[in-house]
Design an enzyme around this catalytic site. Structure first.
Site, PDB file in Angstrom:
ATOM      1  N   ASP A  40       5.226   0.413  -1.214  1.00 25.12           N
ATOM      2  CA  ASP A  40       6.816  -0.056  -1.939  1.00 25.12           C
ATOM      3  C   ASP A  40       7.843   1.052  -2.157  1.00 25.12           C
ATOM      4  OD1 ASP A  40       5.953  -2.527  -1.782  1.00 25.12           O
ATOM      5  OD2 ASP A  40       5.349  -2.754  -3.789  1.00 25.12           O
ATOM      6  N   TYR A  68      -5.191   4.044  -7.314  1.00 22.81           N
ATOM      7  CA  TYR A  68      -3.839   4.214  -7.933  1.00 22.81           C
ATOM      8  C   TYR A  68      -3.561   4.562  -9.236  1.00 22.81           C
ATOM      9  CZ  TYR A  68      -2.424   1.123  -3.760  1.00 22.81           C
ATOM     10  OH  TYR A  68      -2.255   0.640  -2.313  1.00 22.81           O
ATOM     11  N   ASP A  82       7.606  -5.954 -10.502  1.00 21.75           N
ATOM     12  CA  ASP A  82       7.714  -4.697 -10.673  1.00 21.75           C
ATOM     13  C   ASP A  82       9.164  -4.163 -11.248  1.00 21.75           C
ATOM     14  OD1 ASP A  82       9.644  -4.496  -8.396  1.00 21.75           O
ATOM     15  OD2 ASP A  82       7.966  -3.682  -7.178  1.00 21.75           O
ATOM     16  N   ARG A 174       1.174  -4.829  -8.375  1.00 24.28           N
ATOM     17  CA  ARG A 174       1.941  -5.274  -9.237  1.00 24.28           C
ATOM     18  C   ARG A 174       1.627  -6.858  -9.555  1.00 24.28           C
ATOM     19  NH1 ARG A 174       6.472  -7.083  -5.110  1.00 24.28           N
ATOM     20  NH2 ARG A 174       5.650  -6.172  -3.205  1.00 24.28           N
TER      21      ARG A 174
END
Length: 286
Positions: A40, A68, A82, A174
């Site tokens: 993203d 992550y 998010d 998310r």
């Protein structure tokens, strides 16, 4: 023009993955550039770029596990799950305990069914979900299986939870933030995300756009395959067969993909084993 191989980019914030591909086409001097696994715009970190023949690896590399570093903010729900979205609900987080967070995370670890965010690139009746959602349509996406191998809390600072997450391809971080907040009864969303690893490729190999503009560092296609997949070295006759798209006897290396290399060390193909034979997935020789 850059050689066939992978370029590991440390994607900057506010760039789309497509933006990075466009920039790398100019830096590498070729239109034949693609990426494995979208990030993203808000996210930073490892984006695997394929150049020339290595673009044919990308679909296989996109299926590998990823790691992550994420920050989840409890008490605020957004329409995108998010920080880029609009706030749609808030709640006090004073009553949320560390034990409750631990139990919520435990329920989101392992093999789980996850509903993707409404604002995502998943297609619904041939159209991207995010286009429908941004047009004001309520998008219903089916839950799908993903695996969260590790969901480790690094710190809790008020409503913010910093965590390291190792997960399967297709996992939305998310959505984990959203679901953790929902389980705790206060809502939640993702405020920062940095991808530190895709398969065997981590931040130690990554270069910024600025660094790559100065020196385009390419991991040669053979080295890239050796790092990501089991390796099979074959005879000259087997090399001839697989180079023409023929099947080889299985070598017992697992389903694959498996990198096949000739007597001179050249990458010839990716294969997958099916019973007694190894079938080419992609041929690179010639």
């Amino acid at each position: 023009m850059a050689e066939s191989g992978l370029i590991i980019v440390d994607k900057p914030a506010d760039w789309t993955s497509h933006d990075v591909v466009g920039k790398m086409r100019r830096i590498a001097g070729t239109r034949r550039v693609g990426h494995a696994g979208t990030l993203d715009p808000m996210a930073t970190g490892v984006l695997v770029i394929g150049v020339e023949k290595a673009t044919r690896l990308l679909g296989h590399l996109a299926l590998t596990e990823k790691v992550y570093e994420a920050t989840i903010r409890l008490g605020v729900t957004t329409n995108t799950d998010d920080a880029e979205g609009e706030v749609i609900a808030t709640a006090a987080t004073d009553g949320v305990t560390a034990e409750a967070v631990r139990k919520g995370i435990e329920a989101l670890t392992g093999r789980i069914m996850q509903v993707p965010p409404q604002v995502s690139a998943i297609k619904v009746n041939g159209e991207r979900a995010y286009k429908r959602a941004r047009a004001g349509e309520e998008v219903e996406l089916a839950a799908r299986p993903v695996t969260v191998y590790d969901f480790a809390v690094e710190s809790i600072d008020g409503p913010d939870i910093r965590a390291t997450i190792r997960c399967s391809s297709g996992t939305y971080i998310r959505a984990l933030a959203r679901d953790l907040g929902a389980a705790l009864g206060v809502g939640g969303h993702l405020t920062s995300l940095r991808r530190t690893r895709v398969g065997p490729y981590d931040l130690s190999l990554a270069r910024t756009i600025e660094e790559l503009a100065g020196e385009c560092v390419v991991l040669p296609i053979g080295a890239a395959v050796s790092a990501a997949f089991p390796r099979r070295d074959v005879t000259a006759e087997e090399a001839r067969v697989v180079s023409h798209g023929g099947r080889l006897p299985s070598a017992g290396l697992g389903k694959g993909p498996i990198g096949v290399f000739g007597p001179d060390g050249e990458l010839l193909a990716l294969v997958e084993e099916q019973g007694r034979t190894a079938r080419p997935l992609a041929v690179f020789a010639g």
